[in-house]
Scaffold this motif. Structure first.
Motif, mmCIF file in Angstrom:
data_model
loop_
_atom_site.group_PDB
_atom_site.id
_atom_site.type_symbol
_atom_site.label_atom_id
_atom_site.label_comp_id
_atom_site.label_asym_id
_atom_site.label_seq_id
_atom_site.Cartn_x
_atom_site.Cartn_y
_atom_site.Cartn_z
ATOM 1 N N SER A 143 -46.297 -50.663 -50.684
ATOM 2 C CA SER A 143 -45.899 -49.093 -50.308
ATOM 3 C C SER A 143 -44.932 -50.211 -48.892
ATOM 4 N N GLY A 144 -43.959 -49.637 -48.232
ATOM 5 C CA GLY A 144 -43.174 -49.459 -47.074
ATOM 6 C C GLY A 144 -41.683 -49.617 -47.718
ATOM 7 N N GLN A 145 -40.839 -50.748 -46.762
ATOM 8 C CA GLN A 145 -40.011 -50.794 -47.063
ATOM 9 C C GLN A 145 -39.032 -51.710 -47.959
ATOM 10 N N MET A 146 -39.570 -52.503 -47.898
ATOM 11 C CA MET A 146 -39.696 -53.218 -50.047
ATOM 12 C C MET A 146 -38.345 -53.891 -49.458
ATOM 13 N N ARG A 155 -13.810 -62.742 -51.194
ATOM 14 C CA ARG A 155 -13.430 -64.425 -50.998
ATOM 15 C C ARG A 155 -15.000 -64.071 -52.044
ATOM 16 N N MET A 156 -16.118 -63.636 -51.688
ATOM 17 C CA MET A 156 -17.680 -64.058 -52.427
ATOM 18 C C MET A 156 -18.090 -62.462 -52.771
ATOM 19 N N VAL A 157 -18.517 -62.359 -53.884
ATOM 20 C CA VAL A 157 -19.460 -61.286 -54.461
ATOM 21 C C VAL A 157 -21.320 -61.847 -54.426
ATOM 22 N N SER A 158 -21.309 -60.670 -53.968
ATOM 23 C CA SER A 158 -23.106 -61.638 -54.176
ATOM 24 C C SER A 158 -23.848 -59.934 -54.809
ATOM 25 N N ALA A 159 -24.951 -59.844 -55.444
ATOM 26 C CA ALA A 159 -25.727 -58.697 -55.609
ATOM 27 C C ALA A 159 -26.593 -58.964 -56.726
ATOM 28 N N ALA A 160 -27.507 -57.812 -56.713
ATOM 29 C CA ALA A 160 -28.737 -58.653 -57.902
ATOM 30 C C ALA A 160 -28.491 -57.655 -59.590
ATOM 31 N N HIS A 161 -29.420 -59.055 -59.908
ATOM 32 C CA HIS A 161 -29.283 -58.335 -61.128
ATOM 33 C C HIS A 161 -30.051 -57.099 -61.416
ATOM 34 N N ILE A 162 -31.165 -56.981 -61.128
ATOM 35 C CA ILE A 162 -31.891 -55.907 -60.930
ATOM 36 C C ILE A 162 -32.672 -55.851 -59.312
ATOM 37 N N SER A 163 -32.157 -54.680 -59.352
ATOM 38 C CA SER A 163 -32.462 -54.446 -57.216
ATOM 39 C C SER A 163 -34.154 -54.562 -57.448
ATOM 40 N N ASN A 164 -34.905 -54.440 -56.408
ATOM 41 C CA ASN A 164 -36.145 -54.741 -56.233
ATOM 42 C C ASN A 164 -36.894 -52.968 -55.748
ATOM 43 N N VAL A 165 -35.758 -52.759 -55.723
ATOM 44 C CA VAL A 165 -36.410 -50.607 -55.218
ATOM 45 C C VAL A 165 -35.550 -49.988 -56.124
ATOM 46 N N LEU A 166 -34.808 -50.200 -57.007
ATOM 47 C CA LEU A 166 -34.451 -49.578 -57.999
ATOM 48 C C LEU A 166 -34.422 -49.992 -59.435
ATOM 49 N N GLY A 167 -34.557 -51.308 -59.564
ATOM 50 C CA GLY A 167 -35.522 -51.413 -61.036
ATOM 51 C C GLY A 167 -34.521 -51.093 -62.038
ATOM 52 N N ILE A 168 -32.971 -51.083 -61.804
ATOM 53 C CA ILE A 168 -32.112 -50.840 -62.968
ATOM 54 C C ILE A 168 -31.353 -52.469 -63.011
ATOM 55 N N VAL A 169 -31.189 -52.848 -64.618
ATOM 56 C CA VAL A 169 -30.691 -53.873 -65.169
ATOM 57 C C VAL A 169 -28.795 -53.511 -65.082
ATOM 58 N N ASN A 170 -28.833 -54.206 -63.736
ATOM 59 C CA ASN A 170 -27.232 -53.949 -63.027
ATOM 60 C C ASN A 170 -25.850 -54.292 -63.833
ATOM 61 N N PRO A 171 -24.959 -53.717 -64.023
ATOM 62 C CA PRO A 171 -23.980 -54.448 -65.221
ATOM 63 C C PRO A 171 -22.885 -55.654 -64.182
#
Ligand SMILES: Cc1ncc(COP(=O)(O)O)c(C=O)c1O
Length: 408
Positions: A362-365, A168-184
Motif C-alpha cells: 500500500s502507499g505511493q508505489m 534525444r532519449m525516450v525512457s518508459a516502463a515496459h509494465i508500470s508498477n502501478v497500472l500493470g498494463i503491458v505497454n506498446p
C-alpha cells in the motif's frame, strides 16, 4: 517443462515453510520482490562456502571459479533477452542503479542544453529522478506523454512530441508498477527511432510478465532487477546495444574498469567491465543463472495463461465491490492490480489484510506523480508471481470483503 502449479510451489522454500514468526502469508507483493526458488538459495549458499573469491582479478583456481559463476550469470541474461553479445550485458545492483548509470553516461556523452528527454506519465521514481538530475546538470528538458484515464499510453501525443525533433532519449516502463498494463514498447521503439531518438525501456516488471527479445524489439537499452526475477537482491542488468555502449564513457571510477592507470590519467576497460567499477555483488549476480534456469524451466505460456485468468477474476470480483476503483483497467494486464476503495484508507486495508494472512503493498508505489494525476495519495496493490494460485486469490477477495466491512 514444469506445468504443474504444485510442482512450481514445491520449489520455493518460503511456500513450504511455517513462514516468518510462524505465520506464512499469501504473498501478493511480488512486484516489490519475489520469493526465491531453492535452486537460487542453494547455489548462493554453496558458492559462499566453496567458491568465494573476488572476481576478474586473481589467477588461482578459486578466483577463476567465482569469475566463472559471475560470468555465467551474465550469459544467462544474454540468453534470456536474446542479446547478440555478452558484452551488451552490464551487471548492476538493480534497475535503479541501471537507470542512474545510463542517465549519467549517456547524458555526459550525448545530452546538451535544450535537448529533450521523453518519459511517460506512468513512471516509477527510478525512471524519473535520474533524468531530472541529468536535466539539472545539462540544461536539457524533461517532457512527458500522457497516460490516459484507463492507464494506456497516449501514443499520438508521444509521436507529436517526438516529431518536434528535440527528443534525444525516450525512457518508459515496459509494465508500470502501478497500472500493470503491458505497454506498446515495440511501437514506441519504432517511433523513437523514426524521429532520431534512442530508447531505454524500464523492464523491472516487464522482464517478469512479458519478457523481451532485444533483437525482435530493437530497443537501445533495457534494464531490470534480478530480485524481481527470482534471483538474489543487489543484482540488476543494463542491456545496451553494443555499438552505442562502446561510445559511452564510464561513470564510477575504480578497480576493474580500467585498462592502464598512471598518477595523472587512466585508459578504460572495454565494455561491459568499463561500467562495473569495484567489487561487484558477485555471488548474488551469479544467481541470475539459476533464476533464469527456473524461469525457462516452467511452462511460461501456461503460467501466463493462468495469471491472466486470475487477474481477470480478481478484477471482476473487485469491480463488484462498491466504491472500489481499479487503476489501469485498459489494455493487456499483467497480474498486477492497484486499487482504492472509497471510505477506506489504503494502509488500513493493507494492515488488516496482513492480520488475515495476506501480504499486499500500500502507499505511493514510488510513483507519486502518477498517483497525484489520479488524485490519490496511495493505492493498494496486489501483484502475483508464477507460484500464486486461484485459491489464494479467493482468500484475498473474501478477506478484502471482510476488511471493508470492518472499515466502512
Ligand atoms: C517499473 C519499476 N521501475 C523501477 C523499479 C526499481 O527497481 P529496484 O528498486 O529493484 O531498483 C521498480 C521497482 O519496483 C519498478 O517496478
Amino acid at each position: 517443462m514444469i506445468q504443474n502449479k504444485e510442482k512450481i510451489r514445491s520449489l520455493f522454500p518460503y511456500l513450504q515453510s511455517a513462514g516468518c514468526g510462524g505465520r506464512q502469508l499469501i504473498y501478493f507483493d511480488n512486484a516489490a520482490t519475489t520469493q526465491k526458488p531453492r535452486s537460487v538459495i542453494d547455489a548462493a549458499t554453496r558458492w559462499l562456502a566453496d567458491s568465494n573469491a573476488n572476481v576478474h582479478r586473481a589467477v588461482y583456481g578459486l578466483a577463476a571459479a567465482a569469475t566463472e559463476h559471475y560470468e555465467a550469470g551474465r550469459e544467462a541474461v544474454r540468453e534470456l533477452i536474446n542479446a547478440q553479445a555478452r558484452e551488451e550485458i552490464v551487471i548492476t545492483s538493480g534497475t535503479t542503479a541501471s537507470i542512474n548509470l545510463l542517465a549519467n553516461v549517456y547524458g555526459q556523452r550525448y545530452i546538451r542544453p535544450g535537448d529533450e528527454i521523453l518519459l511517460s506519465e506512468g513512471e516509477h521514481h527510478s525512471n524519473i529522478v535520474p533524468w531530472q538530475m541529468l536535466c539539472e546538470r545539462t540544461g536539457a528538458h524533461l517532457r512527458y506523454f500522457s497516460v490516459k484515464e484507463d492507464g494506456q499510453w497516449d501514443m499520438e501525443e508521444a509521436e507529436r512530441i517526438l516529431s518536434e525533433g528535440k527528443v534525444r532519449m525516450v525512457s518508459a516502463a515496459h509494465i508500470s508498477n502501478v497500472l500493470g498494463i503491458v505497454n506498446p514498447v515495440a511501437e514506441l521503439t519504432v517511433l523513437a527511432h523514426r524521429y532520431g531518438a534512442v530508447i531505454h525501456i524500464d523492464g523491472a516488471q516487464g522482464i517478469v510478465h512479458a519478457g523481451i527479445d532485444v533483437q525482435e524489439i530493437p530497443c537501445d537499452f533495457y534494464s531490470f532487477s534480478g530480485h524481481k526475477l527470482y534471483a538474489l537482491t543487489g543484482t540488476g542488468v543494463l542491456y545496451g546495444r553494443r555499438d552505442l555502449l562502446e561510445t559511452l564513457p564510464p561513470w564510477m571510477g575504480g578497480g576493474e574498469m580500467v585498462d592502464t592507470v598512471t598518477y595523472s590519467s587512466t585508459t578504460y576497460a572495454p565494455i561491459p567491465l568499463r561500467f562495473e567499477a569495484g567489487t561487484p555483488n558477485f555471488i548474488a549476480a551469479a544467481t541470475l543463472r539459476p533464476a533464469v534456469d527456473f524461469v525457462t524451466s516452467i511452462d511460461i505460456a501456461q503460467v501466463r495463461k493462468n495469471e491472466e485468468e486470475m487477474t481477470a477474476w480478481l478484477m471482476h470480483e473487485m469491480n463488484s465491490i462498491d466504491g472500489l476503483r481499479i487503476y489501469g483497467a485498459g489494455g493487456h494486464k499483467a497480474p498486477l492490480v492497484s486499487f482504492t476503495v472509497e471510505g477506506a484508507h489504503h494502509s488500513d486495508i493493507a494492515v488488516l489484510l496482513d492480520k488475515m494472512g495476506v501480504a499486499v503493498r500500500s502507499g505511493q508505489m514510488c510513483s507519486e506523480p502518477l498517483l497525484n494525476k489520479f488524485g490519490q495519495t496511495g493505492v493498494v496493490r496486489v501483484s502475483l508471481a508464477a507460484y500464486n494460485t486461484m485459491q489464494e486469490c479467493e482468500v484475498f477477495i473474501s478477506s478484502l470483503r471482510r476488511v471493508l466491512e470492518m472499515l466502512r
